[in-house]
Design a protein around this motif. Sequence first.
Motif, mmCIF file in Angstrom:
data_model
loop_
_atom_site.group_PDB
_atom_site.id
_atom_site.type_symbol
_atom_site.label_atom_id
_atom_site.label_comp_id
_atom_site.label_asym_id
_atom_site.label_seq_id
_atom_site.Cartn_x
_atom_site.Cartn_y
_atom_site.Cartn_z
ATOM 1 N N PRO A 144 0.823 -1.214 0.000
ATOM 2 C CA PRO A 144 0.000 0.000 0.000
ATOM 3 C C PRO A 144 0.855 1.260 0.000
ATOM 4 O O PRO A 144 2.008 1.243 0.435
ATOM 5 C CB PRO A 144 -0.797 -0.133 1.301
ATOM 6 N N SER A 146 -0.437 4.151 1.393
ATOM 7 C CA SER A 146 -0.905 4.994 2.496
ATOM 8 C C SER A 146 -1.554 4.116 3.563
ATOM 9 O O SER A 146 -1.942 2.973 3.314
ATOM 10 C CB SER A 146 -1.902 6.051 1.998
ATOM 11 N N MET A 147 -1.677 4.688 4.751
ATOM 12 C CA MET A 147 -2.285 3.976 5.873
ATOM 13 C C MET A 147 -2.749 5.004 6.890
ATOM 14 O O MET A 147 -2.123 6.051 7.065
ATOM 15 C CB MET A 147 -1.262 3.014 6.506
ATOM 16 N N THR A 148 -3.861 4.721 7.574
ATOM 17 C CA THR A 148 -4.397 5.603 8.606
ATOM 18 C C THR A 148 -4.559 4.817 9.897
ATOM 19 O O THR A 148 -5.098 3.707 9.886
ATOM 20 C CB THR A 148 -5.752 6.198 8.187
ATOM 21 N N THR A 149 -4.092 5.397 11.003
ATOM 22 C CA THR A 149 -4.215 4.758 12.306
ATOM 23 C C THR A 149 -4.780 5.745 13.317
ATOM 24 O O THR A 149 -4.772 6.957 13.086
ATOM 25 C CB THR A 149 -2.852 4.244 12.816
ATOM 26 N N VAL A 162 3.754 -3.516 7.675
ATOM 27 C CA VAL A 162 2.353 -3.203 7.376
ATOM 28 C C VAL A 162 1.646 -4.463 6.906
ATOM 29 O O VAL A 162 2.120 -5.159 6.006
ATOM 30 C CB VAL A 162 2.248 -2.101 6.303
ATOM 31 N N TRP A 164 -1.525 -5.844 4.978
ATOM 32 C CA TRP A 164 -2.474 -5.285 4.019
ATOM 33 C C TRP A 164 -3.193 -6.390 3.259
ATOM 34 O O TRP A 164 -2.745 -7.536 3.183
ATOM 35 C CB TRP A 164 -1.759 -4.348 3.035
ATOM 36 N N ASP A 171 -8.659 -2.044 5.124
ATOM 37 C CA ASP A 171 -7.607 -1.031 5.178
ATOM 38 C C ASP A 171 -6.331 -1.608 5.794
ATOM 39 O O ASP A 171 -6.392 -2.433 6.716
ATOM 40 C CB ASP A 171 -8.076 0.166 6.012
ATOM 41 N N PRO A 172 -5.171 -1.182 5.304
ATOM 42 C CA PRO A 172 -3.910 -1.651 5.882
ATOM 43 C C PRO A 172 -3.742 -1.174 7.308
ATOM 44 O O PRO A 172 -4.309 -0.159 7.714
ATOM 45 C CB PRO A 172 -2.850 -1.047 4.951
ATOM 46 N N ARG A 173 -2.952 -1.916 8.062
ATOM 47 C CA ARG A 173 -2.720 -1.606 9.469
ATOM 48 C C ARG A 173 -1.335 -2.092 9.876
ATOM 49 O O ARG A 173 -0.766 -2.953 9.183
ATOM 50 C CB ARG A 173 -3.784 -2.257 10.340
#
Length: 223
Positions: A144, A146-149, A162, A164, A171-173
């Motif tokens: 990925p 981008s990623m949001t946490t 990550v 994904w 969503d990736p984490r």
Amino acid sequence: MRGALLRVWPAVLAIALAFGRGYLDAYGPGGWIGVVLAIIGFFVAVAPIGLAFFRCTRVLLSLAMAMALLYCLNLAHEAVARQALAQRGQVSHCLVRQETPQQRTVTDTHFQPGTSPGDPGTTWTSTRTEISYDYSLACPQAGPDSMTTRTSVAKAGTTIAVLWDPTGRIDPRPARPGDTPAEDFRAAGLAGGAGVLLALLDATGFHLRLPRRLTARRFRRRR
């Protein structure tokens, strides 16, 4: 018994639909059809919660039951997402290009039903601030970008593992060793069970009575 079932079934249905919505998001059809079905599934899962809420005749029980069922809805979705990632997810070690905090104000609407016939109840709103973190990533090959946490997990210039989903459904984490969906499934089951139990207590007319020694009369001053 029939009256008890009429009050409990919306809570049971809400739990079943909560897990159904999670599996639809993680394994259902893709494209715009999947998005439409996921939106419909969300409202279909929430509707029985509202029905159970208004069927409950006592204020405190109805609020506690609704909170338990909504918590179950969120946990069920997360549990299924983790299960899907455990089955098909991939781990990439990505370079963090940029970390950007995002702050937003969320307004919540609360409702307390009336305590007597003809009482419409009370509605009020409250605000809270939520902070999330957006990450711009440079991952090898097909990882990925981008990623949001919800919390800060890495700084710019560092490398992070990550987890994904190759299908793009989840969503990736950040990848955490030993992170399994079992705990989320257990917590969702407990929250759902609590919601059903509260609905059953309301249907059976259960009342919490304090022991006589704990009542105010016990603590009255002797004249």
